[in-house]
Design a protein around this motif. Structure first.
Motif, mmCIF file in Angstrom:
data_model
loop_
_atom_site.group_PDB
_atom_site.id
_atom_site.type_symbol
_atom_site.label_atom_id
_atom_site.label_comp_id
_atom_site.label_asym_id
_atom_site.label_seq_id
_atom_site.Cartn_x
_atom_site.Cartn_y
_atom_site.Cartn_z
ATOM 1 N N VAL A 22 0.819 -1.204 0.000
ATOM 2 C CA VAL A 22 0.000 0.000 0.000
ATOM 3 C C VAL A 22 0.858 1.261 0.000
ATOM 4 O O VAL A 22 0.367 2.360 -0.302
ATOM 5 N N GLU A 23 2.138 1.149 0.294
ATOM 6 C CA GLU A 23 2.985 2.338 0.434
ATOM 7 C C GLU A 23 3.593 2.756 -0.897
ATOM 8 O O GLU A 23 4.813 2.889 -1.026
ATOM 9 N N TRP A 24 2.752 2.961 -1.910
ATOM 10 C CA TRP A 24 3.265 3.492 -3.173
ATOM 11 C C TRP A 24 3.603 4.971 -3.042
ATOM 12 O O TRP A 24 4.557 5.450 -3.645
ATOM 13 N N LYS A 25 2.814 5.677 -2.298
ATOM 14 C CA LYS A 25 3.166 7.055 -1.967
ATOM 15 C C LYS A 25 2.743 7.332 -0.532
ATOM 16 O O LYS A 25 1.709 6.842 -0.064
ATOM 17 N N ALA A 26 3.593 8.081 0.155
ATOM 18 C CA ALA A 26 3.383 8.377 1.577
ATOM 19 C C ALA A 26 3.284 9.874 1.756
ATOM 20 O O ALA A 26 3.908 10.654 1.018
ATOM 21 N N SER A 27 2.500 10.295 2.723
ATOM 22 C CA SER A 27 2.307 11.718 2.978
ATOM 23 C C SER A 27 3.625 12.372 3.348
ATOM 24 O O SER A 27 4.461 11.805 4.058
ATOM 25 N N TYR A 86 4.551 6.076 -12.262
ATOM 26 C CA TYR A 86 3.889 6.473 -11.016
ATOM 27 C C TYR A 86 4.770 7.430 -10.219
ATOM 28 O O TYR A 86 4.291 8.411 -9.653
ATOM 29 N N GLY A 87 6.064 7.130 -10.162
ATOM 30 C CA GLY A 87 6.975 8.007 -9.435
ATOM 31 C C GLY A 87 7.088 9.382 -10.068
ATOM 32 O O GLY A 87 7.218 10.396 -9.362
ATOM 33 N N HIS A 88 7.043 9.437 -11.393
ATOM 34 C CA HIS A 88 7.095 10.734 -12.069
ATOM 35 C C HIS A 88 5.876 11.575 -11.713
ATOM 36 O O HIS A 88 5.997 12.803 -11.507
ATOM 37 N N SER A 117 7.697 3.020 0.130
ATOM 38 C CA SER A 117 8.620 1.876 0.076
ATOM 39 C C SER A 117 8.313 0.938 -1.083
ATOM 40 O O SER A 117 9.205 0.275 -1.618
ATOM 41 N N ALA A 118 7.038 0.873 -1.501
ATOM 42 C CA ALA A 118 6.686 -0.003 -2.616
ATOM 43 C C ALA A 118 7.357 0.429 -3.900
ATOM 44 O O ALA A 118 7.651 -0.407 -4.767
ATOM 45 N N MET A 119 7.622 1.721 -4.043
ATOM 46 C CA MET A 119 8.294 2.215 -5.239
ATOM 47 C C MET A 119 9.706 1.639 -5.337
ATOM 48 O O MET A 119 10.131 1.172 -6.397
ATOM 49 N N TYR A 120 10.419 1.681 -4.231
ATOM 50 C CA TYR A 120 11.796 1.182 -4.235
ATOM 51 C C TYR A 120 11.837 -0.335 -4.421
ATOM 52 O O TYR A 120 12.732 -0.861 -5.100
ATOM 53 N N GLY A 137 9.637 -2.016 -6.132
ATOM 54 C CA GLY A 137 9.344 -2.220 -7.546
ATOM 55 C C GLY A 137 10.525 -1.933 -8.436
ATOM 56 O O GLY A 137 10.788 -2.674 -9.393
ATOM 57 N N TRP A 138 11.259 -0.856 -8.162
ATOM 58 C CA TRP A 138 12.447 -0.554 -8.958
ATOM 59 C C TRP A 138 13.495 -1.658 -8.820
ATOM 60 O O TRP A 138 14.100 -2.080 -9.805
ATOM 61 N N GLY A 139 13.710 -2.109 -7.591
ATOM 62 C CA GLY A 139 14.681 -3.185 -7.399
ATOM 63 C C GLY A 139 14.264 -4.471 -8.086
ATOM 64 O O GLY A 139 15.088 -5.156 -8.699
ATOM 65 N N ALA A 140 12.974 -4.795 -7.999
ATOM 66 C CA ALA A 140 12.485 -6.013 -8.645
ATOM 67 C C ALA A 140 12.621 -5.923 -10.157
ATOM 68 O O ALA A 140 12.980 -6.906 -10.827
ATOM 69 N N ALA A 141 12.334 -4.758 -10.724
ATOM 70 C CA ALA A 141 12.464 -4.590 -12.169
ATOM 71 C C ALA A 141 13.916 -4.772 -12.612
ATOM 72 O O ALA A 141 14.189 -5.422 -13.637
ATOM 73 N N CYS A 142 14.842 -4.226 -11.845
ATOM 74 C CA CYS A 142 16.261 -4.384 -12.187
ATOM 75 C C CYS A 142 16.690 -5.846 -12.095
ATOM 76 O O CYS A 142 17.465 -6.328 -12.937
#
Length: 210
Positions: A28-33, A140-142, A163-166, A168-173
């Motif tokens: 759920v933590e794709w973006k945090a306040s 999404y990050g953009h 944290s989900a963004m990071y 996802g980036w690591g998994a993609a790499c």
């Protein structure tokens, strides 16, 4: 024939990338306040993901709400959902294909050339899956960064990378690197070359010369 160690390393990295893609998609933590600014109330933290949003109170209580309507979601959320789910599906397919083509398995052992081609196909599909995950997370990050630096966005409505963004980036790499290793063909020139074929000799046999 491709090196078995390189194939195994590539499959392991891609497998962890597959697991990471699933974890990133359901998190759920794709973006945090964001807590920037002077008059920010930090009594609760807001998180938004692809499937639900959550509010974490300072007392430790967490309340989550699943998105009710698919059609009412922003296009960025729908698009990222599709990209991440497509990456998961392709990763699952590529795992099956790669297992058949790897040297450490007995499938198609009588056809080594075809086996290498199957492993190559599995690596290519893994790389496509990693590319989909990378595009989804970066897109999404953009949007998060764009809204954050937008002067018209209220301070208390700004979000930062979750944290989900990071993940996802690591998994993609990992998927891209693992797929690249699976695509590597370490065959030497000696194994790839075939013995030259010569036409049958026309030299007469069975004749005696004096």
């Amino acid at each position: 024939m491709a090196n078995a160690g390189v194939q195994l390393l590539g499959f392991t990295l891609a497998f962890f990338g597959f697991i990471g893609t699933i974890a990133s998609t359901v998190m759920v933590e794709w973006k945090a306040s964001s807590y920037t600014g002077d008059n920010i109330i930090t009594a609760q933290a807001l998180y938004e993901g692809l499937w639900k949003s959550c509010a974490s109170q300072s007392t430790g209580q967490i309340q989550c709400k699943i998105y009710d309507s698919l059609l009412q979601l922003p296009g960025i959320v729908q698009g990222t959902r599709g990209l991440m789910l497509g990456s998961i599906l392709l990763s699952f397919i590529s795992m099956i294909v790669a297992v058949v083509g790897m040297k450490c398995t007995t499938c198609m052992s009588e056809q080594p050339a075809q086996k290498d081609k199957v492993a190559l196909a599995g690596g290519v599909i893994f790389m496509i899956a990693g590319l989909l995950a990378l595009v989804g997370t970066s897109w999404y990050g953009h949007r998060i960064a764009q809204d954050f630096y937008n002067p018209h966005t209220p301070t208390n409505s700004r979000f930062e990378f979750g944290s989900a963004m990071y993940v996802g980036w690591g998994a993609a790499c990992l998927c891209l690197i693992g797929g690249g290793f699976l695509c590597c063909n370490c065959s030497g020139n000696s194994s790839s070359r075939k013995a030259p074929r010569y036409p049958p000799s026309n030299t007469a046999t069975g004749k005696d010369y004096v």
